[in-house]
Design a protein around this motif. Structure first.
Motif, PDB file in Angstrom:
ATOM      1  N   PRO A   1      38.973  35.610  50.732  1.00  0.00           N
ATOM      2  CA  PRO A   1      39.129  36.923  50.110  1.00  0.00           C
ATOM      3  C   PRO A   1      40.416  37.013  49.300  1.00  0.00           C
ATOM      4  CG  PRO A   1      39.782  37.052  52.415  1.00  0.00           C
ATOM      5  CD  PRO A   1      39.282  35.654  52.172  1.00  0.00           C
ATOM      6  N   LEU A   2      40.382  37.855  48.285  1.00  0.00           N
ATOM      7  CA  LEU A   2      41.604  38.092  47.546  1.00  0.00           C
ATOM      8  C   LEU A   2      41.723  39.563  47.196  1.00  0.00           C
ATOM      9  CD1 LEU A   2      40.801  38.338  44.288  1.00  0.00           C
ATOM     10  CD2 LEU A   2      40.581  35.890  44.542  1.00  0.00           C
ATOM     11  N   LEU A   3      42.936  39.921  46.824  1.00  0.00           N
ATOM     12  CA  LEU A   3      43.238  41.312  46.536  1.00  0.00           C
ATOM     13  C   LEU A   3      43.522  41.404  45.047  1.00  0.00           C
ATOM     14  CD1 LEU A   3      43.746  43.783  48.414  1.00  0.00           C
ATOM     15  CD2 LEU A   3      46.168  43.196  48.328  1.00  0.00           C
ATOM     16  N   THR A   4      42.915  42.392  44.375  1.00  0.00           N
ATOM     17  CA  THR A   4      43.218  42.582  42.953  1.00  0.00           C
ATOM     18  C   THR A   4      43.797  43.966  42.739  1.00  0.00           C
ATOM     19  OG1 THR A   4      41.334  41.207  42.349  1.00  0.00           O
ATOM     20  CG2 THR A   4      42.342  42.463  40.603  1.00  0.00           C
ATOM     21  N   LEU A   5      44.949  44.022  42.119  1.00  0.00           N
ATOM     22  CA  LEU A   5      45.552  45.298  41.736  1.00  0.00           C
ATOM     23  C   LEU A   5      45.323  45.468  40.240  1.00  0.00           C
ATOM     24  CD1 LEU A   5      47.436  47.765  42.399  1.00  0.00           C
ATOM     25  CD2 LEU A   5      49.339  46.305  41.669  1.00  0.00           C
ATOM     26  N   VAL A   6      44.523  46.462  39.889  1.00  0.00           N
ATOM     27  CA  VAL A   6      44.267  46.738  38.469  1.00  0.00           C
ATOM     28  C   VAL A   6      45.158  47.903  38.048  1.00  0.00           C
ATOM     29  CG1 VAL A   6      42.542  47.355  36.729  1.00  0.00           C
ATOM     30  CG2 VAL A   6      41.868  46.002  38.715  1.00  0.00           C
TER      31      VAL A   6
END
Ligand code: KG4
Ligand code: ZN
Length: 309
Positions: free
Chosen positions: A110-115
């Protein structure tokens, strides 16, 4: 993934005259430039339309007029060439901008994306391709919007983000103590109180005595602090393998630096040209949808308020 061409018709100079985006002006300009831009992109890629497998276009979120221009031109191309059409979420495009420059095999879930863009501040947990969990988002101003508004009140050129990034370089980030909205440890964000605090502080000075660099640096530090601490907390809670930054504000140097310094998993961000809006990122998101078998019908509609999930 390889970018064969990525032509951008920027309206920044046009909108700078008004200090912001005028929807009518934006869509009229879109009609004028869309065909020359497509032709230019095809020429630069040394491709003919018969070489294309699919036409991808932004379906939303965004300004209805601009979306309509894009979607209708895309439908014409798809119909004329008898190839599939894919309507892509603009935010998903930002998320997939990371797959344009990284070795695809290196990106693990899993990864985290900050848009962080002009219209959005959203934190997503991705468990796999095209699988998102929305952890939080802004309750009022988006991060980029806050940069643009503060840029305007500091009388910096439009858009405020890059101008503040630059002005902050000469400033002291601890000159002013601006609020960091924690919102009870949720993964939501709020930047409108911060913007008002900068305004109040600025009003204490005569216009020609405004400490622009210090105000810019202190404001930027407050935004970066909040973005970094919430992202770090989410990364820890969910045990992610990496953190991705995307969207216009991810070009911010202080944000990149602070994020990389705070996290102990890889922090990835696109080169500046792929942080702000571009067509390659829409093609990147479409690529994964295409591989997963998605095909949209030709009566695809624009959705100005489209959500990712
Ligand atoms: O992703 P984007 O091109 O458009 C939207 O989808 O909104 O983001 C534009 C936003 C603007 O608010 C702009 O001020 C901000 O990105 N921005 C930056 C920087 N470069 C662009 N904000 C902070 N630092 C930067 N270096
Ligand atoms: Zn964008």
């Amino acid at each position: 993934m390889t970018i064969l061409s990525n032509v951008i018709a920027s309206q920044t100079d046009l909108h700078a005259q008004y200090g912001g985006v005028f929807p009518e002006v934006a869509s009229r300009k879109h009609i004028e430039v869309i065909h020359p831009v497509i032709q230019q992109a095809m020429n630069a890629a040394h491709l003919g339309f018969e070489d294309l497998d699919c036409i991808a276009v932004t379906r939303g979120p965004g300004l209805v007029g601009s979306l309509l221009v894009g979607v209708n031109v895309a439908k014409g191309l798809a119909l004329g060439r008898n190839i599939p059409l894919l309507g892509i979420n603009h935010i998903e495009g930002h998320i997939y901008s990371l797959w344009l420059t990284e070795a695809v095999a290196e990106i693990e879930f899993p990864l985290l994306t900050l848009v962080v863009s002009g219209g959005h501040t959203e934190l997503y947990l991705m468990s796999d391709h095209l699988q998102y969990q929305h952890l939080g988002g802004t309750l009022d101003d988006a991060a980029g919007e806050a940069f643009d508004k503060v840029g305007r009140l500091l009388e910096l050129p439009y858009p405020g983000g890059p101008a503040i990034d630059q002005a902050a370089e000469q400033g002291n980030p601890r000159a002013f103590q601006f609020p960091r909205a924690g919102l009870d440890d949720s993964y939501n964000f709020s930047f409108s109180g911060l913007k008002t605090a900068v305004l109040r502080e600025a009003q204490r000075f005569a216009k020609d005595r405004l400490p622009v660099s210090d105000l810019a640096a202190s404001f930027q530090a407050a935004v970066v602090d909040v973005l970094v601490s919430k992202t770090a907390a989410a990364a820890q809670e969910h045990g992610v393998k990496a953190v991705h930054l995307a969207g216009g504000v991810s070009a911010n140097r202080a944000l990149r630096q602070a994020m990389a310094g705070r996290l102990d998993v890889p922090v990835r961000y696109p080169p500046p040209i792929l942080c702000t809006d571009n067509a390659a990122m829409i093609a990147a998101a479409a690529h994964w949808h295409f591989l997963h078998g998605r095909r949209d019908s030709l009566d695809l509609d624009v959705i100005p308020g489209l959500q990712l999930i």
